[in-house]
Design a protein around this motif. Structure first.
Motif, PDB file in Angstrom:
ATOM      1  N   LEU A 113      10.341  -6.410  10.377  1.00  0.00           N
ATOM      2  CA  LEU A 113      10.968  -4.794  10.553  1.00  0.00           C
ATOM      3  C   LEU A 113      10.604  -4.572   8.785  1.00  0.00           C
ATOM      4  CD1 LEU A 113      11.469  -2.413  11.844  1.00  0.00           C
ATOM      5  CD2 LEU A 113      14.041  -3.169  12.365  1.00  0.00           C
ATOM      6  N   ALA A 114      10.587  -3.414   8.239  1.00  0.00           N
ATOM      7  CA  ALA A 114      10.629  -3.410   7.403  1.00  0.00           C
ATOM      8  C   ALA A 114      11.129  -1.380   7.403  1.00  0.00           C
ATOM      9  CB  ALA A 114       9.945  -3.309   6.121  1.00  0.00           C
ATOM     10  N   TYR A 115      12.243  -0.571   6.435  1.00  0.00           N
ATOM     11  CA  TYR A 115      12.911   0.457   6.322  1.00  0.00           C
ATOM     12  C   TYR A 115      11.646   0.871   5.093  1.00  0.00           C
ATOM     13  CZ  TYR A 115      15.351  -0.013  10.769  1.00  0.00           C
ATOM     14  OH  TYR A 115      15.204  -0.381  12.055  1.00  0.00           O
ATOM     15  N   LEU A 116      11.083   2.095   4.953  1.00  0.00           N
ATOM     16  CA  LEU A 116      10.339   2.837   4.291  1.00  0.00           C
ATOM     17  C   LEU A 116      10.719   4.414   4.166  1.00  0.00           C
ATOM     18  CD1 LEU A 116       8.238   0.115   5.142  1.00  0.00           C
ATOM     19  CD2 LEU A 116       7.437   0.995   2.867  1.00  0.00           C
ATOM     20  N   VAL A 117      10.784   4.973   2.680  1.00  0.00           N
ATOM     21  CA  VAL A 117      10.341   6.508   2.781  1.00  0.00           C
ATOM     22  C   VAL A 117       9.175   6.795   2.340  1.00  0.00           C
ATOM     23  CG1 VAL A 117      11.922   8.493   1.678  1.00  0.00           C
ATOM     24  CG2 VAL A 117      13.374   6.446   3.071  1.00  0.00           C
ATOM     25  N   ASP A 118       8.871   8.102   2.825  1.00  0.00           N
ATOM     26  CA  ASP A 118       7.753   8.412   2.154  1.00  0.00           C
ATOM     27  C   ASP A 118       7.678   9.506   0.892  1.00  0.00           C
ATOM     28  OD1 ASP A 118       7.801  11.226   2.748  1.00  0.00           O
ATOM     29  OD2 ASP A 118       6.134  11.040   5.053  1.00  0.00           O
ATOM     30  N   PRO A 119       7.038   9.434  -0.114  1.00  0.00           N
ATOM     31  CA  PRO A 119       6.923  10.872  -0.990  1.00  0.00           C
ATOM     32  C   PRO A 119       7.720  11.863  -1.043  1.00  0.00           C
ATOM     33  CG  PRO A 119       5.317   9.427  -1.194  1.00  0.00           C
ATOM     34  CD  PRO A 119       5.200   9.175  -0.100  1.00  0.00           C
ATOM     35  N   VAL A 120       7.729  12.121   0.547  1.00  0.00           N
ATOM     36  CA  VAL A 120       8.473  13.106   0.791  1.00  0.00           C
ATOM     37  C   VAL A 120       9.998  13.584   1.572  1.00  0.00           C
ATOM     38  CG1 VAL A 120       5.601  14.603   0.374  1.00  0.00           C
ATOM     39  CG2 VAL A 120       7.045  14.110   2.850  1.00  0.00           C
ATOM     40  N   GLY A 121      10.182  12.297   1.822  1.00  0.00           N
ATOM     41  CA  GLY A 121      11.217  12.486   2.130  1.00  0.00           C
ATOM     42  C   GLY A 121      11.282  11.364   3.791  1.00  0.00           C
ATOM     43  N   ILE A 122      10.190  11.287   4.700  1.00  0.00           N
ATOM     44  CA  ILE A 122      10.290  11.042   5.579  1.00  0.00           C
ATOM     45  C   ILE A 122      10.433   9.689   5.578  1.00  0.00           C
ATOM     46  CG2 ILE A 122       9.241  11.565   7.725  1.00  0.00           C
ATOM     47  CD1 ILE A 122       7.636  13.791   6.678  1.00  0.00           C
ATOM     48  N   THR A 166       0.826  -1.219   0.316  1.00  0.00           N
ATOM     49  CA  THR A 166      -0.280  -0.081   0.341  1.00  0.00           C
ATOM     50  C   THR A 166       0.647   1.412   0.005  1.00  0.00           C
ATOM     51  OG1 THR A 166      -1.726  -1.135   1.050  1.00  0.00           O
ATOM     52  CG2 THR A 166      -1.999   1.440   1.082  1.00  0.00           C
ATOM     53  N   ALA A 167       1.848   1.023   0.972  1.00  0.00           N
ATOM     54  CA  ALA A 167       2.593   2.321   0.771  1.00  0.00           C
ATOM     55  C   ALA A 167       3.614   2.513  -0.191  1.00  0.00           C
ATOM     56  CB  ALA A 167       3.919   2.346   1.988  1.00  0.00           C
ATOM     57  N   LYS A 168       4.547   1.743  -1.657  1.00  0.00           N
ATOM     58  CA  LYS A 168       4.462   1.966  -2.872  1.00  0.00           C
ATOM     59  C   LYS A 168       3.276   2.544  -3.654  1.00  0.00           C
ATOM     60  CE  LYS A 168       7.178  -1.211  -3.637  1.00  0.00           C
ATOM     61  NZ  LYS A 168       7.704  -3.356  -3.808  1.00  0.00           N
ATOM     62  N   ASN A 169       2.072   1.893  -3.844  1.00  0.00           N
ATOM     63  CA  ASN A 169       1.720   2.111  -4.713  1.00  0.00           C
ATOM     64  C   ASN A 169       0.900   4.164  -4.253  1.00  0.00           C
ATOM     65  OD1 ASN A 169       1.165  -0.183  -5.651  1.00  0.00           O
ATOM     66  ND2 ASN A 169      -0.689  -0.729  -4.431  1.00  0.00           N
ATOM     67  N   ASN A 170       1.481   3.834  -2.828  1.00  0.00           N
ATOM     68  CA  ASN A 170       1.059   5.871  -2.478  1.00  0.00           C
ATOM     69  C   ASN A 170       2.190   6.415  -2.586  1.00  0.00           C
ATOM     70  OD1 ASN A 170      -1.954   6.198  -1.977  1.00  0.00           O
ATOM     71  ND2 ASN A 170      -1.334   3.836  -0.917  1.00  0.00           N
ATOM     72  N   GLY A 171       2.849   5.927  -3.640  1.00  0.00           N
ATOM     73  CA  GLY A 171       4.725   6.615  -3.735  1.00  0.00           C
ATOM     74  C   GLY A 171       6.130   6.663  -2.630  1.00  0.00           C
ATOM     75  N   ALA A 172       5.753   5.660  -1.949  1.00  0.00           N
ATOM     76  CA  ALA A 172       6.625   5.389  -0.753  1.00  0.00           C
ATOM     77  C   ALA A 172       7.276   4.168  -1.607  1.00  0.00           C
ATOM     78  CB  ALA A 172       6.717   4.488   0.152  1.00  0.00           C
ATOM     79  N   MET A 173       8.939   4.287  -0.918  1.00  0.00           N
ATOM     80  CA  MET A 173      10.017   4.073  -1.483  1.00  0.00           C
ATOM     81  C   MET A 173      10.726   3.029  -0.606  1.00  0.00           C
ATOM     82  SD  MET A 173      14.080   5.319  -2.672  1.00  0.00           S
ATOM     83  CE  MET A 173      14.664   5.541  -0.947  1.00  0.00           C
ATOM     84  N   VAL A 174      10.778   1.812  -1.214  1.00  0.00           N
ATOM     85  CA  VAL A 174      11.573   0.808   0.801  1.00  0.00           C
ATOM     86  C   VAL A 174      13.068   0.895   0.349  1.00  0.00           C
ATOM     87  CG1 VAL A 174      11.987  -1.901   0.987  1.00  0.00           C
ATOM     88  CG2 VAL A 174       9.464  -0.933  -0.013  1.00  0.00           C
ATOM     89  N   VAL A 175      13.346   0.659   1.515  1.00  0.00           N
ATOM     90  CA  VAL A 175      15.124   1.510   1.498  1.00  0.00           C
ATOM     91  C   VAL A 175      15.256  -0.070   2.217  1.00  0.00           C
ATOM     92  CG1 VAL A 175      16.516   2.048   3.098  1.00  0.00           C
ATOM     93  CG2 VAL A 175      14.540   3.204   2.122  1.00  0.00           C
ATOM     94  N   ARG A 176      14.937  -0.694   3.284  1.00  0.00           N
ATOM     95  CA  ARG A 176      14.890  -1.846   3.588  1.00  0.00           C
ATOM     96  C   ARG A 176      13.525  -2.941   3.351  1.00  0.00           C
ATOM     97  NH1 ARG A 176      19.529  -2.019   7.942  1.00  0.00           N
ATOM     98  NH2 ARG A 176      21.393  -1.397   6.541  1.00  0.00           N
ATOM     99  N   ASP A 177      13.425  -3.855   2.293  1.00  0.00           N
ATOM    100  CA  ASP A 177      12.520  -5.292   2.507  1.00  0.00           C
ATOM    101  C   ASP A 177      12.689  -5.501   3.633  1.00  0.00           C
ATOM    102  OD1 ASP A 177      10.439  -5.933   1.634  1.00  0.00           O
ATOM    103  OD2 ASP A 177      11.391  -6.746  -0.387  1.00  0.00           O
TER     104      ASP A 177
END
Length: 116
Positions: free
Chosen positions: A99-108, A79-90
């Motif tokens: 546990l996984a790490y992501l970055v939202d579309p504005v870099g958080i 869902t996060a990826k479909n809304n513009g997030a990037m996976v940093v650690r799967d």
């Protein structure tokens, strides 16, 4: 609804950071596990959000991430990826959680946790 259940401070000198937060805020710092120093920020009668300090990886050497607990980490990642997030650690597996790490579309940057 997913909720914030913790935080992670990334540092290139986690021992020094642990000493700082313990002295300045009175946080209880526990012995490290996987190069991660768990932190307790409140007391039983007045709890806080607990977290930890870890040696920051190359992709996130310094900073703070909240940890968000979800029912399904796979669905949350999708869902996060479909809304513009990037996976940093799967998705990574630990004893009691994923546990996984992501970055939202504005870099958080943020973490996702699913309890086993």
């Amino acid at each position: 609804m997913a909720r914030v259940v913790g935080f992670e401070l990334s540092s290139q000198d986690p021992e020094k950071a642990a000493e700082f937060y313990s002295k300045v805020f009175g946080w209880e710092i526990f012995e490290p596990n996987w190069d991660y120093w768990p932190i307790k920020t409140g007391e039983d009668k007045n709890p806080g959000i607990n977290g930890g300090i870890g040696k920051g990886p190359n992709d996130y050497p310094h900073g703070t991430r909240i940890q968000i607990e979800v029912d399904s980490i796979d669905e949350a990642i999708s869902t996060a990826k479909n809304n513009g997030a990037m996976v940093v650690r799967d998705k990574m597996e630990f004893d009691d959680f994923y546990l996984a790490y992501l970055v939202d579309p504005v870099g958080i940057s943020f973490g996702l946790i699913e309890k086993k």
